[in-house]
Design a protein around this motif. Sequence first.
Motif, PDB file in Angstrom:
ATOM      1  N   ALA A 100       0.873  -1.175   0.000  1.00  0.00           N
ATOM      2  CA  ALA A 100       0.000   0.000   0.000  1.00  0.00           C
ATOM      3  C   ALA A 100       0.905   1.219   0.000  1.00  0.00           C
ATOM      4  CB  ALA A 100      -0.913   0.008   1.220  1.00  0.00           C
ATOM      5  N   ASP A 101       0.559   2.233  -0.793  1.00  0.00           N
ATOM      6  CA  ASP A 101       1.353   3.461  -0.838  1.00  0.00           C
ATOM      7  C   ASP A 101       1.012   4.321   0.376  1.00  0.00           C
ATOM      8  OD1 ASP A 101       2.357   2.630  -3.243  1.00  0.00           O
ATOM      9  OD2 ASP A 101       0.957   3.829  -4.442  1.00  0.00           O
ATOM     10  N   ILE A 102       2.043   4.840   1.047  1.00  0.00           N
ATOM     11  CA  ILE A 102       1.772   5.743   2.161  1.00  0.00           C
ATOM     12  C   ILE A 102       2.272   7.152   1.871  1.00  0.00           C
ATOM     13  CG2 ILE A 102       1.766   3.910   3.885  1.00  0.00           C
ATOM     14  CD1 ILE A 102       4.618   4.727   4.622  1.00  0.00           C
ATOM     15  N   GLU A 103       3.079   7.296   0.817  1.00  0.00           N
ATOM     16  CA  GLU A 103       3.574   8.625   0.457  1.00  0.00           C
ATOM     17  C   GLU A 103       4.032   8.600  -0.990  1.00  0.00           C
ATOM     18  OE1 GLU A 103       7.345  11.505   1.576  1.00  0.00           O
ATOM     19  OE2 GLU A 103       6.516  10.209   3.141  1.00  0.00           O
ATOM     20  N   THR A 104       3.623   9.597  -1.772  1.00  0.00           N
ATOM     21  CA  THR A 104       4.047   9.692  -3.172  1.00  0.00           C
ATOM     22  C   THR A 104       4.466  11.124  -3.460  1.00  0.00           C
ATOM     23  OG1 THR A 104       1.800  10.204  -3.939  1.00  0.00           O
ATOM     24  CG2 THR A 104       2.437   7.878  -3.894  1.00  0.00           C
ATOM     25  N   ASP A 105       5.349  11.285  -4.464  1.00  0.00           N
ATOM     26  CA  ASP A 105       5.797  12.636  -4.830  1.00  0.00           C
ATOM     27  C   ASP A 105       5.651  12.905  -6.313  1.00  0.00           C
ATOM     28  OD1 ASP A 105       7.787  11.144  -5.978  1.00  0.00           O
ATOM     29  OD2 ASP A 105       9.438  12.014  -4.820  1.00  0.00           O
ATOM     30  N   GLY A 106       4.867  12.074  -7.003  1.00  0.00           N
ATOM     31  CA  GLY A 106       4.674  12.248  -8.431  1.00  0.00           C
ATOM     32  C   GLY A 106       5.661  11.494  -9.276  1.00  0.00           C
ATOM     33  N   ARG A 107       6.682  10.911  -8.644  1.00  0.00           N
ATOM     34  CA  ARG A 107       7.685  10.138  -9.384  1.00  0.00           C
ATOM     35  C   ARG A 107       7.878   8.747  -8.784  1.00  0.00           C
ATOM     36  NH1 ARG A 107      12.844  13.893  -9.346  1.00  0.00           N
ATOM     37  NH2 ARG A 107      12.114  14.154  -7.202  1.00  0.00           N
ATOM     38  N   ARG A 108       7.795   8.658  -7.458  1.00  0.00           N
ATOM     39  CA  ARG A 108       7.994   7.372  -6.794  1.00  0.00           C
ATOM     40  C   ARG A 108       7.130   7.337  -5.537  1.00  0.00           C
ATOM     41  NH1 ARG A 108      12.235  10.607  -6.058  1.00  0.00           N
ATOM     42  NH2 ARG A 108      13.328   9.785  -7.874  1.00  0.00           N
ATOM     43  N   ALA A 109       6.935   6.138  -5.021  1.00  0.00           N
ATOM     44  CA  ALA A 109       6.081   5.983  -3.846  1.00  0.00           C
ATOM     45  C   ALA A 109       6.841   5.298  -2.723  1.00  0.00           C
ATOM     46  CB  ALA A 109       4.847   5.167  -4.207  1.00  0.00           C
ATOM     47  N   ARG A 110       6.501   5.645  -1.476  1.00  0.00           N
ATOM     48  CA  ARG A 110       6.979   4.899  -0.315  1.00  0.00           C
ATOM     49  C   ARG A 110       5.872   3.944   0.086  1.00  0.00           C
ATOM     50  NH1 ARG A 110       7.774   5.847   5.373  1.00  0.00           N
ATOM     51  NH2 ARG A 110       6.641   7.819   5.252  1.00  0.00           N
ATOM     52  N   VAL A 111       6.223   2.700   0.257  1.00  0.00           N
ATOM     53  CA  VAL A 111       5.196   1.679   0.460  1.00  0.00           C
ATOM     54  C   VAL A 111       5.389   0.967   1.787  1.00  0.00           C
ATOM     55  CG1 VAL A 111       5.000   1.291  -2.025  1.00  0.00           C
ATOM     56  CG2 VAL A 111       6.533  -0.161  -0.670  1.00  0.00           C
ATOM     57  N   VAL A 112       4.291   0.350   2.229  1.00  0.00           N
ATOM     58  CA  VAL A 112       4.345  -0.570   3.363  1.00  0.00           C
ATOM     59  C   VAL A 112       3.789  -1.895   2.878  1.00  0.00           C
ATOM     60  CG1 VAL A 112       4.159   1.186   5.157  1.00  0.00           C
ATOM     61  CG2 VAL A 112       2.080   0.236   4.157  1.00  0.00           C
ATOM     62  N   PHE A 113       4.318  -2.983   3.422  1.00  0.00           N
ATOM     63  CA  PHE A 113       3.839  -4.302   3.032  1.00  0.00           C
ATOM     64  C   PHE A 113       2.552  -4.614   3.783  1.00  0.00           C
ATOM     65  CE2 PHE A 113       8.639  -5.119   2.719  1.00  0.00           C
ATOM     66  CZ  PHE A 113       8.668  -4.560   1.447  1.00  0.00           C
ATOM     67  N   GLY A 114       1.702  -5.417   3.147  1.00  0.00           N
ATOM     68  CA  GLY A 114       0.431  -5.740   3.773  1.00  0.00           C
ATOM     69  C   GLY A 114      -0.087  -7.098   3.354  1.00  0.00           C
ATOM     70  N   ARG A 115      -1.360  -7.342   3.658  1.00  0.00           N
ATOM     71  CA  ARG A 115      -1.990  -8.615   3.331  1.00  0.00           C
ATOM     72  C   ARG A 115      -3.361  -8.393   2.695  1.00  0.00           C
ATOM     73  NH1 ARG A 115       0.519 -12.774   5.705  1.00  0.00           N
ATOM     74  NH2 ARG A 115      -1.349 -14.088   5.549  1.00  0.00           N
ATOM     75  N   ASP A 116      -3.658  -7.148   2.373  1.00  0.00           N
ATOM     76  CA  ASP A 116      -4.980  -6.777   1.850  1.00  0.00           C
ATOM     77  C   ASP A 116      -4.943  -6.771   0.322  1.00  0.00           C
ATOM     78  OD1 ASP A 116      -7.314  -5.483   1.010  1.00  0.00           O
ATOM     79  OD2 ASP A 116      -7.377  -4.212   2.796  1.00  0.00           O
ATOM     80  N   TRP A 117      -5.583  -7.748  -0.301  1.00  0.00           N
ATOM     81  CA  TRP A 117      -5.555  -7.856  -1.762  1.00  0.00           C
ATOM     82  C   TRP A 117      -6.256  -6.685  -2.434  1.00  0.00           C
ATOM     83  CZ3 TRP A 117      -2.683 -11.201  -4.518  1.00  0.00           C
ATOM     84  CH2 TRP A 117      -2.122 -12.287  -3.838  1.00  0.00           C
ATOM     85  N   LYS A 118      -7.334  -6.207  -1.853  1.00  0.00           N
ATOM     86  CA  LYS A 118      -8.041  -5.081  -2.472  1.00  0.00           C
ATOM     87  C   LYS A 118      -7.196  -3.816  -2.416  1.00  0.00           C
ATOM     88  CE  LYS A 118     -12.544  -2.724  -2.522  1.00  0.00           C
ATOM     89  NZ  LYS A 118     -12.445  -2.552  -3.971  1.00  0.00           N
ATOM     90  N   ALA A 119      -6.514  -3.588  -1.284  1.00  0.00           N
ATOM     91  CA  ALA A 119      -5.644  -2.408  -1.182  1.00  0.00           C
ATOM     92  C   ALA A 119      -4.495  -2.504  -2.178  1.00  0.00           C
ATOM     93  CB  ALA A 119      -5.106  -2.284   0.248  1.00  0.00           C
ATOM     94  N   ASP A 120      -3.973  -3.715  -2.383  1.00  0.00           N
ATOM     95  CA  ASP A 120      -2.887  -3.894  -3.345  1.00  0.00           C
ATOM     96  C   ASP A 120      -3.374  -3.612  -4.760  1.00  0.00           C
ATOM     97  OD1 ASP A 120      -0.048  -5.079  -3.787  1.00  0.00           O
ATOM     98  OD2 ASP A 120      -1.293  -6.181  -5.213  1.00  0.00           O
ATOM     99  N   ALA A 121      -4.577  -4.091  -5.076  1.00  0.00           N
ATOM    100  CA  ALA A 121      -5.127  -3.852  -6.417  1.00  0.00           C
ATOM    101  C   ALA A 121      -5.394  -2.371  -6.646  1.00  0.00           C
ATOM    102  CB  ALA A 121      -6.409  -4.656  -6.602  1.00  0.00           C
ATOM    103  N   GLU A 122      -5.884  -1.691  -5.625  1.00  0.00           N
ATOM    104  CA  GLU A 122      -6.291  -0.293  -5.785  1.00  0.00           C
ATOM    105  C   GLU A 122      -5.108   0.657  -5.897  1.00  0.00           C
ATOM    106  OE1 GLU A 122      -8.902   0.276  -2.483  1.00  0.00           O
ATOM    107  OE2 GLU A 122     -10.684  -0.369  -3.617  1.00  0.00           O
ATOM    108  N   ARG A 123      -3.887   0.206  -5.564  1.00  0.00           N
ATOM    109  CA  ARG A 123      -2.718   1.066  -5.719  1.00  0.00           C
ATOM    110  C   ARG A 123      -2.170   1.014  -7.140  1.00  0.00           C
ATOM    111  NH1 ARG A 123       2.174  -1.109  -6.063  1.00  0.00           N
ATOM    112  NH2 ARG A 123       3.164   0.785  -5.328  1.00  0.00           N
ATOM    113  N   ARG A 124      -2.685   0.124  -7.960  1.00  0.00           N
ATOM    114  CA  ARG A 124      -2.216  -0.007  -9.338  1.00  0.00           C
ATOM    115  C   ARG A 124      -2.840   1.078 -10.204  1.00  0.00           C
ATOM    116  NH1 ARG A 124       0.243  -5.242  -9.802  1.00  0.00           N
ATOM    117  NH2 ARG A 124       0.023  -6.335  -7.800  1.00  0.00           N
ATOM    118  N   ASP A 125      -2.396   1.171 -11.462  1.00  0.00           N
ATOM    119  CA  ASP A 125      -2.828   2.303 -12.282  1.00  0.00           C
ATOM    120  C   ASP A 125      -4.191   2.113 -12.939  1.00  0.00           C
ATOM    121  OD1 ASP A 125      -1.840   0.332 -13.987  1.00  0.00           O
ATOM    122  OD2 ASP A 125      -0.207   1.558 -14.775  1.00  0.00           O
ATOM    123  N   PHE A 126      -4.350   1.036 -13.733  1.00  0.00           N
ATOM    124  CA  PHE A 126      -5.567   0.856 -14.517  1.00  0.00           C
ATOM    125  C   PHE A 126      -6.279  -0.437 -14.121  1.00  0.00           C
ATOM    126  CE2 PHE A 126      -2.297   2.877 -17.257  1.00  0.00           C
ATOM    127  CZ  PHE A 126      -2.820   4.161 -17.245  1.00  0.00           C
TER     128      PHE A 126
END
Length: 426
Positions: A100-126
């Motif tokens: 899951a993304d916890i911080e972005t700056d328009g070029r890269r993201a800082r992430v935390v690991f998780g176990r939530d499949w929906k949260a993982d899917a929702e961080r993707r682009d399309f």
Amino acid sequence: MSSETSIAGRAGWLANADLQRLLAVLSEDGEKARIAGGAVRNALLGEEVSDVDIASTTTPDETTRRAEAAGFRAVPTGAEHGTITVIAGKRPYEVTTLRADIETDGRRARVVFGRDWKADAERRDFTINGLYAEADGTVVDLVGGLADIEARRLRFIGDAETRIREDYLRILRFFRFFAWYGGGRPDAEGLKASARLKDGLDRLSAERVWAELKKLLAAPDPSRALLWMRQAGVLTRVLPDSERWGIDAIHGLVGAERDLQWPADPMLRLEAIVPPDAERMTPLAERLKMSKAEAARLREWAKVGPIVPETSEGVLTRLLYRGERQAIVDRLRLDLAAARARAVNETGELMKAGGYARLLGFAERWEKPAFPLRGSDLTSLGAAPGPQVGALLAQLEQDWIESGFVLDRETLLERASEKITGARQG
């Protein structure tokens, strides 16, 4: 497509024993691993699958431990971002922990690991990239991607502006994926968001922009995507040189590639939408940080002057010898494609197309002959080493070119001897 959609019948790679073993060991003891992203998308669309990525609830360390225990090799290619490349049966699989993304700056993201499949899917682009598949091929859709696959609709997951602000490269990815997989018109919200946020493209590295443009230009037919990019103001943002030249030639070039079985060539397609101006192509290549080979090809193409379809093979031979064959082939392919496109409405263009086809065929078959003399040949005849040898060698080479490359070594040596003797007597 139903909720029970499966890729099993259209993804032979899924039955690979090593892949199945890897999915199994990553899914033991309450963990879960699934095929993710592009492999699922392409299998559903009937497109070629080149890379198979895996999403897993295991942490990078646990992924490594389980993979190695199963006899596979694990490489920490991006462990800090959750990615371990597992070599299974000589094939690499990128295994990435759910994130899951916890911080972005328009070029890269800082992430935390998780176990939530929906949260993982929702961080993707399309949505079409947010699909998963179980080991048996059953598709897991948590973002509405199946309906968009069926409609060939490219849509951001959630709010388009939010997704773009996370990484402005997604603007170019929006048009790239539309070129490859989209049908009809681009998603209205995605198009409007791309137009509003296009200034963010200036924050991206040139390497990322050029890499994405090349992928877009490699699509079977990028013409519709380029049209929408131009209308949204995105194309001129990344390729200002295209503004006054236009993209009209792309459609004819794609048609020629299809009919004449030319390979899709991103560099040739780029040349079709920028002016053949060497002074502008050098800074363009520098701005996009092209490779030396790409920059040289673009620059040499821009140096080639107009070639009329009535050009004789003798004249073309001299052009080929003095210039770069790839640059001349590029120019002739673009001229042939343009003449073929105009021939639909102008019968006179058919003759031009025939002329360009003749010249192109000759250029593609042509092999550069080797000039049969060296400077040492002239000094052995008595020429004094120095600039005079170079000048005489260049004169003899020009005579050889003008003869249509038929003057042989003996004849050239005779001429050289006469000139050297004459120079001494003079």
